[in-house]
Write an enzyme that holds these catalytic residues in place. Structure first.
Site, PDB file in Angstrom:
ATOM      1  N   ASP A   1      18.111 -10.994 -13.588  1.00  0.00           N
ATOM      2  CA  ASP A   1      18.176  -9.962 -12.570  1.00  0.00           C
ATOM      3  C   ASP A   1      19.655  -9.767 -12.213  1.00  0.00           C
ATOM      4  OD1 ASP A   1      16.023  -9.208  -9.708  1.00  0.00           O
ATOM      5  OD2 ASP A   1      17.612  -8.073 -10.690  1.00  0.00           O
TER       6      ASP A   1
HETATM    7  C1  GLC Z   1      17.306  -5.356  -8.590  1.00  0.00           C
HETATM    8  C2  GLC Z   1      15.907  -5.926  -8.589  1.00  0.00           C
HETATM    9  C3  GLC Z   1      15.191  -5.811  -9.913  1.00  0.00           C
HETATM   10  C4  GLC Z   1      15.650  -4.547 -10.620  1.00  0.00           C
HETATM   11  C5  GLC Z   1      17.111  -4.736 -10.966  1.00  0.00           C
HETATM   12  C6  GLC Z   1      17.694  -3.522 -11.690  1.00  0.00           C
HETATM   13  O1  GLC Z   1      18.169  -6.179  -7.860  1.00  0.00           O
HETATM   14  O2  GLC Z   1      15.758  -7.268  -8.134  1.00  0.00           O
HETATM   15  O3  GLC Z   1      13.787  -5.816  -9.640  1.00  0.00           O
HETATM   16  O4  GLC Z   1      14.883  -4.358 -11.800  1.00  0.00           O
HETATM   17  O5  GLC Z   1      17.900  -5.023  -9.834  1.00  0.00           O
HETATM   18  O6  GLC Z   1      17.729  -2.432 -10.823  1.00  0.00           O
END
Ligand code: GLC
Length: 745
Positions: free
Chosen positions: A285
């Site tokens: 993430d």
């Molecule tokens: C965010 C979220 C994740 C998302 C990623 C890309 O922080 O935690 O669920 O897919 O970043 O946007």
């Protein structure tokens, strides 16, 4: 001729056909192996690097100029870039202006729709309609793939039992069985059966793992639980997504067993690879590798990168840690070329499966994009799924309203809010495309009806200056419809709340309207279970609509005007107050189960243990009656499953859909077992007066668990089988699981 009732055989464990797991041909495998041999270390590390475009970021952007990185072959994937022509240009740079011309992978958070926005995932889950949920993901994939995208960061499959956590809105609620079936449906919907098709995406099971158990419901907070709870309650939807063929996993921000998920060899290799056999790739993430420094398990980014790669991470989202430090780590022998190659191959494999080496521009077709985005059929599907997602929580008969000859006062801050209908994570969805409840009622009410509109108040704040106008409208009306709840940004990421009540002065408004003597229909728009006992006492009807998407207004109007019979059922418990949290149906019995007249049993001084609305709960415009359930035998065994049947009759005057739920309790185990566990459900449509028999089959697979020695299997003994419309109103039959030998090793 005896009236034949339809026998419906439902397998207790939902057997989805084993997904046709996508695999490379020998020729394709050879092609990427030869490509790997040609790659420099810098180019390899480029494939492990994911950066956001500067167009639409979901978090703080570490880098502003990704285009140079593309031209240098130093980035293999871009997220938040979309539309056919924009992505075609980025792809052209990578394919035509770099040494090896490796295509880029384009990812985006297409969670509940790309441009045609469907209800938020928690809302969709309330439909319990796996076919509808799959179709929703199919539409999202078709639109996103027409807009240059290959990969969605969905489904979010985090189980959560804490409504304070804003991201409960993004998942499928509290239950591992329902969550697993929905995870399968979403993966099938996004990926289809051909990843190279131009209307499918690769999916991403996130956030691995147990992110939904953040302490105190506070986003990004510590997660700490036993391995048994992890495996019983939080891992099943991830395994279900994997069995459905999901091609990527995303690591969670949180720690588990003291190790941040992005550095957890136990999660990313021992469970995901060694135990489950996952062959896709793992992306972190957003900057979660870097965050292992504040977590306090590494001293610097270089060490964080080494821990992540060794744990099993393949791609670094936005952290630029592999990008900046992996070469040095390799030089120092802290990581090996083989580890890097393994990660590269997993990523090249998916690019090959997507058909990007055959035609890197296949997903960037402006003509197809125009034809696909917001297609009429997609909008109709969004309206249908939104209807199915809505849960009627209370109705004293005031609903459905008549379309004609009615004076309706439509009041509340969400009655005409396009933006709030889309909910969080609404991708490329545009508020101006959303149709509000006000617009829908204006369009659908007969000329003989009158619609009065007054805002009354805001979602937040203490301003009551709009009350007089709202009260005046209510006094003139036959019925008041109050659209209240949360703003869309009060749930989703970084949106935890310490209270679960209606924000601001909305409850006061509801009470004031009720005091005018006009009946009150509350239409809730919210991203989490709310603690609304006073709304329940005051309103004549309450319809939970979540954030219902682009077609939310028409869908709500379809229901309150009676064109559709509500069939949604709660995928998550609604507590009476935040003090009860975590409160979920499958809790343990304890040694002092609650007795009303015994002080020294498990309860509170100031609130009952029961929820305001239980898991699986929902009403409709008709009524259903359950007959006495029966088991096909008093005992069952590994070789002889038991069938459990019940007759369900529509005793009302409208056709309706009932979700018959099947629960099990293991009365005595080598470890304590939940008082109830969902093991099957079946949606049946019944005409007035019609009866159907629903049969569930219980096998020993359904009652296997992690026993006292942590071995997985079943144990003989007594079981109680339950059936009913929700986790509270149940009937049961007792059966015994016999064994001529224990299944313990
Ligand atoms: C965010 C979220 C994740 C998302 C990623 C890309 O922080 O935690 O669920 O897919 O970043 O946007």
């Amino acid at each position: 001729m005896r009236f034949l009732c339809t026998i419906i055989l439902v397998l207790g464990v939902w057997y989805t056909p084993q997904a046709q797991l996508p695999e490379l041909t020998d020729e394709q495998a050879k092609q990427i192996e030869e490509l790997l041999d040609d790659m420099t270390t810098e180019e390899k590390i480029g494939q492990l690097t994911l950066f956001t475009s500067d167009w639409d970021v979901t978090g703080p952007t570490l880098r502003g100029n990704y285009k140079e990185d593309i031209l240098a072959g130093k980035v293999g994937a871009i997220f938040n870039a979309h539309t056919a022509d924009y992505n075609r240009e980025l792809q052209r740079m990578s394919v035509e202006e770099t040494r090896l011309g490796i295509p880029l992978l384009f990812g985006y958070d297409v969670i509940h729709g790309y441009k045609t926005i469907f209800p938020i995932s928690l809302g969709e889950s309330a439909s319990w309609d796996l076919e509808a949920i799959e179709e929703s993901a199919q539409v999202a994939a078709a639109e996103a793939a027409a807009a240059g995208l290959h990969w969605t960061f969905a489904p979010m499959v985090d189980i959560s039992r804490d409504p304070r956590w804003g991201r409960i809105s993004e998942g499928a609620g509290e239950d591992p069985y329902l969550g697993s079936r929905i995870a399968e449906a979403r993966v099938r919907g996004f990926q289809g059966d051909d990843l190279a098709a131009t209307n499918t995406l690769i999916a991403c099971a996130k956030h691995f793992a147990a992110y939904g158990a953040a302490q105190a419901g506070r986003d990004y907070h510590t997660v700490d639980m036993s391995e048994r709870v992890l495996r019983h309650d939080f891992l099943p939807p991830f395994k279900a997504a994997l069995d459905a063929g999901v091609q990527s996993f995303m690591t969670a921000f949180n720690e588990l067993f003291g190790v941040p998920a992005s550095g957890s060899h136990y999660l990313l290799t021992e469970i995901l690879r060694d135990e489950w056999g996952f062959n896709g790739f793992v992306v972190t993430d957003y900057t979660s590798i870097n965050e292992m420094i504040p977590h306090g398990v590494v001293a610097d980014e270089k060490e964080a990168g080494e821990l992540a790669l060794t744990a099993g991470v393949d791609m670094d989202m936005q952290g630029a840690v592999f990008y900046n430090h992996l070469r040095q780590s390799l030089k120092e022998g802290k990581v090996t070329e083989a580890q890097i190659d393994q990660a590269v191959m997993r990523i090249l494999r998916v690019k090959m499966l997507l058909g990007l080496f055959d035609d890197p521009y296949r997903y960037s077709d402006v003509q197809r994009q125009e034809e696909t985005i917001l297609a009429e059929a997609h909008l109709e599907k969004a309206r249908e799924v939104a209807r199915k997602s809505m849960v009627l929580l209370k109705n004293n008969g005031v609903l459905p309203l008549s379309k004609s000859g009615q004076k309706i006062a439509l009041i509340g801050p969400l009655a005409d809010s396009q933006a709030d209908l889309l909910g969080s994570w609404h991708a490329a969805g545009s508020a101006e495309d959303a149709i509000t409840l006000k617009t829908a009622l204006e369009d659908m009410l007969a000329p003989s009806s009158t619609l009065l509109h007054a805002r009354g108040c805001e979602v937040e704040g203490e301003d009551r200056s709009g009350f007089p106008e709202a009260l005046a409208a209510a006094r003139q009306a036959d019925v008041a419809v109050l659209a209240v709840g949360e703003n869309w940004w009060m749930s989703g990421e970084a949106a935890s709340r310490s209270e679960l009540d209606l924000p601001g002065v909305q409850l006061e408004l509801i009470k004031a309207i009720k005091e005018t003597g006009t009946p009150v229909v509350v239409v809730l728009m919210n991203g989490r279970p709310l603690a609304i006992p006073e709304v329940d006492e005051t309103a004549d009807a309450i319809l939970e609509t979540w954030f219902a998407g682009t077609m939310g207004g028409p869908a709500i109007a379809d229901i309150i005007l009676g064109d559709a019979n509500p069939s949604g059922r709660l995928p998550v418990t609604f507590p009476r107050n935040v003090g009860q949290v975590p409160l979920y149906y499958s809790m343990k019995n304890t040694g002092r189960p609650m007795e009303p007249n015994n002080k020294y049993t498990t309860k509170y001084l100031d609130v009952p243990n029961t929820p305001l609305y239980p898991f699986g709960y929902g009403l409709g415009y008709t009524t259903f009656e359950y007959g006495e359930p029966s088991a096909s035998a008093e005992t069952f065994s590994e070789k002889n499953p038991v069938e459990f049947s019940v007759k369900v009759r529509n005793t009302g005057d409208r056709a309706g859909r009932e979700t018959v739920q099947f629960y099990v309790r293991d009365l005595v185990g080598s470890v304590t077992r939940p008082v109830l566990q969902l093991k099957g459900f079946r949606q049946i449509d019944l005409e007035p007066g019609e009866t159907k028999t629903v049969t569930f089959t219980l096998t020993t697979d359904d009652v296997a668990f992690y026993r006292r020695d942590m071995s997985y299997g079943w144990e003989p003994g007594d079981f109680e089988l339950f059936v009913g419309p929700n986790a509270q109103d149940l009937q049961s039959v007792r059966v015994e699981l016999t064994s001529n030998k224990k299944s313990n090793p």
